[in-house]
Design a protein around this motif. Structure first.
Motif, short mmCIF file in Angstrom:
data_model
loop_
_atom_site.label_atom_id
_atom_site.label_comp_id
_atom_site.label_asym_id
_atom_site.label_seq_id
_atom_site.Cartn_x
_atom_site.Cartn_y
_atom_site.Cartn_z
N SER A 1 72.31 -36.66 72.38
CA SER A 1 72.81 -35.75 72.64
C SER A 1 73.00 -35.10 71.63
N LEU A 2 73.32 -35.99 70.63
CA LEU A 2 74.23 -35.34 68.91
C LEU A 2 72.98 -35.91 68.18
N LYS A 3 71.69 -35.66 68.49
CA LYS A 3 70.22 -35.56 67.46
C LYS A 3 70.54 -34.66 66.99
N PRO A 4 70.69 -32.78 66.90
CA PRO A 4 70.53 -31.67 66.23
C PRO A 4 71.27 -31.71 65.54
N VAL A 5 72.86 -32.04 65.93
CA VAL A 5 74.19 -32.23 64.69
C VAL A 5 73.71 -33.35 63.67
N ILE A 6 73.30 -34.75 63.72
CA ILE A 6 72.66 -35.17 63.06
C ILE A 6 71.85 -35.04 62.31
N ILE A 7 71.16 -34.78 62.67
CA ILE A 7 69.64 -33.79 61.70
C ILE A 7 70.01 -32.69 60.58
N PHE A 8 71.31 -32.17 61.17
CA PHE A 8 71.49 -30.95 60.38
C PHE A 8 72.82 -31.82 59.40
N VAL A 9 73.30 -32.95 59.77
CA VAL A 9 74.31 -33.92 59.05
C VAL A 9 73.45 -34.10 58.11
N THR A 10 72.55 -35.03 58.31
CA THR A 10 71.64 -35.65 57.26
C THR A 10 71.00 -34.73 56.24
N THR A 11 70.27 -33.37 56.55
CA THR A 11 69.74 -32.52 56.11
C THR A 11 70.86 -32.29 54.74
N ILE A 12 72.05 -31.60 55.41
CA ILE A 12 72.71 -31.31 54.04
C ILE A 12 73.64 -32.26 53.41
N SER A 13 73.41 -33.43 53.53
CA SER A 13 73.64 -34.76 52.80
C SER A 13 72.84 -34.44 51.82
N VAL A 14 71.50 -34.93 52.09
CA VAL A 14 70.48 -35.19 51.06
C VAL A 14 70.24 -33.89 50.65
N PHE A 15 70.74 -32.51 50.73
CA PHE A 15 70.59 -31.55 49.06
C PHE A 15 71.75 -31.48 47.96
N ILE B 1 88.20 -25.00 60.91
CA ILE B 1 87.40 -25.63 61.76
C ILE B 1 85.88 -24.71 62.48
N GLU B 2 86.14 -23.35 62.78
CA GLU B 2 85.41 -22.57 62.70
C GLU B 2 84.57 -21.90 61.90
N GLY B 3 85.17 -22.23 60.48
CA GLY B 3 84.06 -21.46 59.48
C GLY B 3 83.40 -23.22 59.47
N LEU B 4 83.44 -23.85 59.39
CA LEU B 4 82.91 -25.05 58.85
C LEU B 4 81.62 -25.09 60.25
N THR B 5 82.04 -24.46 61.07
CA THR B 5 80.96 -25.26 62.65
C THR B 5 80.25 -24.24 63.09
N ALA B 6 80.77 -22.99 62.77
CA ALA B 6 80.11 -21.45 63.24
C ALA B 6 78.25 -21.78 62.84
N GLY B 7 78.37 -21.76 62.12
CA GLY B 7 76.97 -21.69 60.89
C GLY B 7 75.96 -22.59 60.90
N GLY B 8 76.82 -23.75 60.97
CA GLY B 8 76.64 -25.15 60.78
C GLY B 8 75.28 -25.43 61.82
N VAL B 9 76.19 -25.74 62.95
CA VAL B 9 75.32 -26.87 64.50
C VAL B 9 74.33 -26.25 65.00
N LYS B 10 73.14 -25.78 64.42
CA LYS B 10 72.02 -25.48 65.77
C LYS B 10 71.69 -25.85 67.28
N GLN B 11 72.04 -26.01 68.35
CA GLN B 11 71.61 -26.86 69.02
C GLN B 11 69.82 -26.39 69.40
#
Lengths: 297, 285
Positions: A213-227, B275-285
């Motif tokens: 379920s967290l796959k999108p978040v994991i991808i996002f975090v991986t990407t910013i970590s790469v940068f 927390i809002e500032g960090l997560t709002a833009g970041g995580v796209k489902q």
């Protein structure tokens, strides 16, 4: 009446551009122009501002040297190691913190987020001195408990890498926990309930529900970590300033800084920058494809 | 069935205490650097030179002398602190103001090229500024902005991240409200300042805090732009205390401790906005 409608339409065609103008100006002046001039500079020998000669691919050919390979190796190793730690560790901590019955959840969260509030230099100062050479220095003292000899942490290839990774992990765990916690909020509880009925244990639920379920978040975090990994410089600078023993802290950006500001070799430094840009653009394209940004408007 | 159930709750309980223990240990590890920095900041500099940053807490040798030097004797630290404050103030107001305009513009207007502009915002967000260090440095020399506050702030005055955040937030504003104001003859900028800004208050809060934190901690770009000791910001000033001829340990540790206090205070007063500032833009489902 007609005149008024006309006016409104007229203003509505111009006004949007006034709103976005600050971005257009800074983009052109502080982004596009510098990138183009970096590309041009990478084909030049720059002795002074007015003393510039075009040298073709010479700077790029000069990249084939041990320092550059070393910088590539350091940057890749650092990026790989930070990702290998900064995905699973915050993920597990976020799952533990997500338990609603846990007492003092906010205290734990704040404690883990505290390092993210510090400058890399401030954190770096602590670790720099904690990795001191004296037998009484913090980390030497601790390894002493296990009967190990005091180490010269900030002089060795692998201990130096360890020092940089530790600093990064300390500063970023809390941030990634926040991302994962936000992702965890989005998982419907029914999934866990039905897994309970099926008799799944905690580990099974973690690997079959939470992680997918967290796959999108994991991808996002991986990407910013790469940068973050490839553009790393401050951690290295905090430990060794611009020159490290045996180049153990020489990342690609540190190499750019060193050749540019210490040796005034702007052309060569720009060539390094362009290769770094190519690496990051490749990662970008892959990531944009995965995220489907191209489809969005 | 009964037995199995009992067994499960027992297992859950051990799991619960185990996770609590893990969290406590890890949190202590993450807080330890602050603790040791604080302790060390009260020790004389020679002690650091001789023994390093130690595990041992020796109350006998602890003094307030370092802090006295920091605030009353050596005037460098206070000027670095002041510079950091000024730069954070300029940077935060610039980036919040301009980014909110751009974000709103991208969110509510239909105009040619807005899709393209949005892609450019994402592009800027994804390319690390470190690649631009040298050309930007040359540009700053040409614009005569070296060693100035404006030179530190201007290239990053429109934060793509903040633009993204404001855009996402502005998308949620009901269009009818804007349309109604327009019908009443309200101008576009009045609509923005009188109607939209109050509606986006939480977004402004989150971004103000996040931009201030970013500015306070940023290191690489100010390192390039700022040249004279009286112009340095806190992180660079602290770094400058490490010299090949000896390190001013007396000032480094207390200086580091004091530099954390403003952001820590800001964080604890506004956790939610952070927390809002960090997560709002970041995580796209």
């Amino acid at each position: 009446m007609i005149n008024k409608t006309h006016n409104t339409i007229n203003s509505l065609t111009v006004i949007p551009y006034i709103f976005v103008l600050p971005f257009i100006i800074t983009f052109l002046l502080f982004f596009l122009y510098p990138i183009i001039s970096a590309i041009i500079m990478s084909f030049q020998d720059i002795a002074g501002f007015r003393d510039v000669t075009f040298v073709g691919f010479k700077n790029y050919r000069n990249l084939l040297n041990p320092h550059y390979y070393n910088a590539l190796r350091v940057s890749f190793t650092y990026t790989f190691l930070t990702i290998a730690i900064l995905i699973p560790l915050p993920l597990v901590l976020a799952v533990l913190l997500n338990n609603k019955n846990l007492p003092g959840r906010n205290i734990f969260r704040s404690a883990l987020f505290m390092p993210a509030l510090t400058s890399v230099i401030v954190g770096g100062m602590f670790f720099r001195f904690a990795f001191g050479t004296q037998p009484t220095a913090l980390f030497n003292h601790i390894i002493g408990w296990f009967g190990l000899e005091p180490a010269v942490w900030l002089q060795g290839k692998w201990t130096g890498m360890l020092a940089m990774v530790v600093l990064c992990v300390w500063r970023w765990t809390g941030v990634n926990i926040v991302y994962f916690l936000a992702g965890l909020q989005g998982i419907p509880n029914e999934l866990y309930e039905s897994a309970d009925i099926d008799g799944a244990n905690g580990l099974q639920k973690f690997f079959h529900i939470t992680v997918p379920s967290l796959k999108p978040v994991i991808i996002f975090v991986t990407t910013i970590s790469v940068f973050g990994g490839f553009s790393m410089f401050a951690e290295s600078f905090a430990y060794w300033t611009s020159r490290s023993p045996g180049d153990i802290g020489l990342t690609l950006v540190a190499y750019i800084y060193q050749t540019g500001f210490n040796y005034n070799n702007f052309g060569f430094a720009s060539a390094i920058g362009i290769t770094l840009l190519a690496i990051i653009m490749t990662v970008n394209l892959i990531q944009l494809k995965i995220f489907g940004f191209f489809k969005e408007g | 069935m009964e037995y199995k159930y009992k067994n499960r709750t027992k297992q859950n309980k051990t799991g619960f205490y185990l996770s609590l223990a893990v969290l406590i240990v890890i949190c202590l590890l993450y807080l330890a650097p602050f603790f040791f920095m604080l302790i060390t900041s009260f020790k004389p500099g020679q002690e650091m030179l001789r023994k390093g940053l130690t595990l041992k807490i020796d109350f006998d040798i602890m003094t307030f002398n370092n802090y006295r030097i920091l605030f009353f004797e050596d005037n460098r630290y206070l000027s670095w602190f002041k510079n950091s404050l000024i730069i954070a103030a300029i940077y935060t107001s610039f980036s919040v103001f301009f980014s909110s305009l751009v974000g709103y513009g991208l969110a509510v207007y239909k105009f040619r090229g807005r899709r393209f502009l949005f892609l450019l915002v994402l592009l800027v967000m994804m390319i690390p500024l470190e690649i631009l260090l040298l050309p930007l440095y040359r540009l700053m020399i040409e614009l005569k902005l070296m060693n100035t506050y404006l030179g530190v702030v201007l290239p990053f005055a429109v934060s793509p991240f903040a633009v993204f955040f404001f855009r996402q937030y502005a998308m949620g504003i009901p269009r009818d409200l804007i349309e109604a104001a327009r019908v009443d003859g309200c101008g576009e900028f009045r609509i923005f300042f009188k109607i939209v800004v109050p509606l986006m208050k939480p977004a402004f809060g989150a971004m103000t805090i996040l931009m201030a934190l970013t500015s306070w901690n940023t290191f690489v770009w100010p390192l390039v732009v700022l040249r004279s000791s009286d112009k340095l910001t806190l992180p660079i000033g602290l770094m400058s205390l490490l010299t090949p001829y000896g390190n001013s340990y007396d000032m480094i540790m207390p200086g580091a401790v004091i530099s954390v206090i403003p952001v820590a205070a800001l964080f604890f007063m506004n956790q939610k906005a952070f927390i809002e500032g960090l997560t709002a833009g970041g995580v796209k489902q």
